[in-house]
Design a protein around this motif. Structure first.
Motif: not given
Lengths: 102, 245
Positions: A36, A38-39, A41-44
């Motif tokens: 997964i 970083q983008r 992860e940041s969205f979630i």
């Protein structure tokens, strides 16, 4: 739209359970194929708080003044002591008190 | 480049037992949340069987409270499922964060332990893993402790909820809202998060006013999520997740 009486309601709950299970298995499943990034992860992370805010919007807009004060009290206590239990207790007490007094 | 990952031993009964007892004291708080859910579910009009079955099968407090917001004689299934996914999407990150250790154990243990993945047992397990003492029993046993207390609380709330004639008078109709808001403010706070929440609130309100019923949750979730998509966290920040429950 689906009816929620008896068995229909249980079926709806089964679907909810299946979606939740998908999220429980999903992290491990996805990681075994592709990490997964970083983008994502940041969205979630941003979405998980946002969905709760979105649910609360009608409560804050359409609710009575006691409801709004309860939310305000919960937010204030949560920011001050960072513990959910006292924050929720404060919210409920304010709603009850407001309705009793006003 | 990979950092050294400590060895995760397989699951043992003794390990599960230890995990159970380690999380049981903390799980007592879960009884209170379960009670609040049981109470709210009864007020919303779920049958006792439906109320208990939801705690049994879903075992995710925030999503269950959100489902009650949408519950009526009829329920919009797609918005409900999208909402459930959006709220529980953090499980994806939680599972992913444990993957370096979980991939060492057999698939049955890997996926079996995910059945009881929840916020509190995840946080403690990840902590142990990162300190070089990976312990799958803590995840599974701790998850069982959380599940048992969640079920117990639900039953208590259901019984108690039937006894209260006018819950709004005692502010009890606000249990759900206050619970959800406390979960929002319990997470990591940064300017980025605050902006995401503002965008979520604004887009949800617009959707609530102008779009078809029940779209506001999805619109708000995506609106807030997009802030995260375009404004990323600094790489140095710690991984994943809010502390729930």
């Amino acid at each position: 739209m689906m009816a929620t009486d008896g068995l229909n309601g249980l079926l709806v709950i089964c679907l909810m359970g299946a979606v939740t299970l998908l999220t429980r298995f999903g992290g491990v499943l996805v990681m075994s194929v592709v990490p997964i990034n970083q983008r994502v992860e940041s969205f979630i992370n941003a979405m998980s708080g946002s969905v709760l805010i979105a649910i609360l919007v009608p409560v804050a807009v359409e609710g009575d003044m006691a409801a709004r004060m309860a939310l305000l009290a919960t937010a204030a206590v949560m920011l001050a002591v960072r513990r959910p239990m006292p924050a929720i207790a404060a919210g409920i007490s304010v709603a009850a008190g407001w309705r009793y007094l006003m | 480049m990979s950092t050294a990952v400590s060895v995760m031993p397989g699951l043992t009964l003794a390990g599960i037992g230890q995990g159970f007892w380690r999380l049981l004291p903390l799980s007592m708080f879960v009884v209170v949340f379960g009670l609040a859910y049981g109470l709210a579910a009864v007020q919303t009009g779920l049958t006792p069987l439906q109320t208990v079955f939801m705690s049994f099968a879903v075992f995710a407090g925030t999503a269950q409270f959100a489902a009650l917001e949408l519950w009526g004689g009829q329920i919009p299934v797609i918005p409900l499922l999208v909402t459930t996914f959006a709220i529980n999407a953090r499980h994806l990150l939680m599972g992913a964060s444990l993957y370096p250790w979980l991939k060492q154990v057999p698939a049955t243990q890997r996926f079996g332990s995910m059945l009881v993945l929840s916020d509190a047992n995840w946080a403690m397990t990840l902590n142990d893993c990162q300190r070089g003492k990976p312990n799958l029993g803590l995840l599974v046993g701790g998850g069982m402790a959380l599940w048992v207390t969640w079920m117990g609380g639900t039953l208590l709330g259901m019984t108690f909820g039937n006894l209260i004639a006018n819950p709004a008078r005692f502010g009890l109709d606000m249990v759900m809202g206050c619970f959800m808001l406390s979960m929002v403010f319990g997470g990591r706070k940064s300017l980025r998060m605050v902006l995401a929440w503002c965008v979520a609130a604004l887009t949800a309100w617009l959707a609530y006013r102008y779009l078809p019923e029940n779209t506001h949750v999805v619109v708000g979730a995506i609106g807030g999520g997009l802030v995260g998509l375009f404004w990323m966290e600094k790489p140095a920040e710690p991984k994943a997740g809010r502390a729930d429950k």
